[in-house]
Design a protein around this motif. Structure first.
Motif, PDB file in Angstrom:
ATOM      1  N   UNK A 195      -4.180   3.560  10.697  1.00 26.17           N
ATOM      2  CA  UNK A 195      -3.953   2.370   9.982  1.00 26.17           C
ATOM      3  C   UNK A 195      -2.428   2.371   9.518  1.00 26.17           C
ATOM      4  N   UNK A 196      -1.876   1.088   9.477  1.00 26.34           N
ATOM      5  CA  UNK A 196      -0.661   0.978   8.780  1.00 26.34           C
ATOM      6  C   UNK A 196      -0.638   0.834   7.401  1.00 26.34           C
ATOM      7  N   UNK A 197      -0.129   1.541   6.557  1.00 26.08           N
ATOM      8  CA  UNK A 197      -0.329   1.379   5.089  1.00 26.08           C
ATOM      9  C   UNK A 197       0.409   0.072   4.778  1.00 26.08           C
ATOM     10  N   UNK A 198       1.398  -0.374   5.050  1.00 28.68           N
ATOM     11  CA  UNK A 198       1.968  -1.470   4.876  1.00 28.68           C
ATOM     12  C   UNK A 198       1.068  -2.664   4.901  1.00 28.68           C
ATOM     13  N   UNK A 199       0.166  -2.886   5.678  1.00 29.96           N
ATOM     14  CA  UNK A 199      -0.889  -3.831   5.754  1.00 29.96           C
ATOM     15  C   UNK A 199      -2.187  -3.713   5.126  1.00 29.96           C
ATOM     16  N   UNK A 200      -2.275  -2.642   4.551  1.00 30.51           N
ATOM     17  CA  UNK A 200      -3.515  -2.280   3.804  1.00 30.51           C
ATOM     18  C   UNK A 200      -3.772  -2.775   2.547  1.00 30.51           C
ATOM     19  N   UNK A 201      -4.679  -3.781   2.537  1.00 30.13           N
ATOM     20  CA  UNK A 201      -4.983  -4.564   1.481  1.00 30.13           C
ATOM     21  C   UNK A 201      -5.928  -4.075   0.372  1.00 30.13           C
ATOM     22  N   UNK A 202      -7.086  -3.319   0.731  1.00 26.41           N
ATOM     23  CA  UNK A 202      -7.837  -2.737  -0.304  1.00 26.41           C
ATOM     24  C   UNK A 202      -8.581  -1.471   0.291  1.00 26.41           C
ATOM     25  N   UNK A 203      -9.354  -0.363  -0.258  1.00 24.02           N
ATOM     26  CA  UNK A 203      -9.646   0.632   0.249  1.00 24.02           C
ATOM     27  C   UNK A 203     -10.692   1.190  -0.620  1.00 24.02           C
TER      28      UNK A 203
END
Length: 233
Positions: A195-203
């Motif tokens: 995954x691209x961290x720039x587009x990570x919304x939640x984890x």
């Protein structure tokens, strides 16, 4: 390359302990220890250092004041017996805040944090030279910018690049592709997903959210994901 450092602390025993700790780390080169900020400033006019171990409460002027006069370079690790200055210290972009008394293990952790920060900065600098990838799509090579990739999914002998509103399916190996991606921007969360961290919304513990889509974090990569994100928390 060794880290060139100095110690500034008005307490003789504190300086002695830090000198001992520095001498026990082979990638640290201690250039001097000073009981006065004024003396240290005179030294810094003629010498370049990478790191300063800096006490906060000192008789001539405080470590916080000294840090402001030095500026952003060199890096600073504050060493103090007073916890209440931690917020002020980190607002000055301190690498770490060692609360006295601290042991050798905590000292090494602070040094490693500095090396990690420098590593990420260096990696980011290298990545500026290349911010795209050519992907084979049928008979064409398509130029795709890293910033546009939401995530990458492995499908047997193929890899799917998911962008906003489009995707590319290319014949390649996900493991080989992983080595060509910016380490500070992309992270593998599953045998089949990067995954691209720039587009990570939640984890959460077992999934991430990207553009309203949930992707699984496998048990194998769970610890890796957490330790990676710890560098930015």
């Amino acid at each position: 390359m060794k880290l060139k450092c100095i110690i500034i602390d008005d307490e003789p025993l504190a300086r002695k302990l830090l000198v001992d700790y520095c001498q026990r780390v082979d990638y640290i080169e201690l250039l001097g220890d000073f009981s006065s900020g004024l003396t240290a400033l005179t030294f810094l006019k003629d010498h370049t250092v990478d790191l300063i171990f800096l006490d906060i409460k000192m008789p001539d002027f405080s470590g916080l004041e000294l840090s402001k006069s030095i500026g952003q370079s060199p890096s600073i690790i504050f060493t103090t017996a007073f916890a209440e200055y931690a917020v002020d210290a980190f607002e000055l972009n301190a690498v770490d805040y060692l609360l006295k008394p601290f042991d050798f293990g905590r000292f090494v952790k602070a040094i490693n944090r500095l090396k990690a920060v420098e590593s990420v900065a260096s990696k980011n600098g290298e990545e500026k030279a290349k911010d795209f990838l050519f992907i084979k799509d049928g008979r064409e090579l398509v130029k795709v910018y890293f910033k546009d990739i939401l995530y990458i999914k492995g499908q047997k002998d193929y890899v799917q690049f998911q962008m906003r509103g489009s995707k590319i399916l290319s014949l390649m190996n996900l493991k080989d592709l992983e080595n060509d991606l910016p380490e500070s921007q992309f992270i593998r969360i599953h045998q089949s997903y990067i995954v691209n961290l720039e587009h990570l919304q939640s984890i959460s513990n077992d999934k991430v959210k990207i553009m309203e889509e949930y992707l699984p974090i496998s048990q194998t990569y769970r610890l890796h994901v957490r330790s990676f994100l710890d560098r930015y928390s």
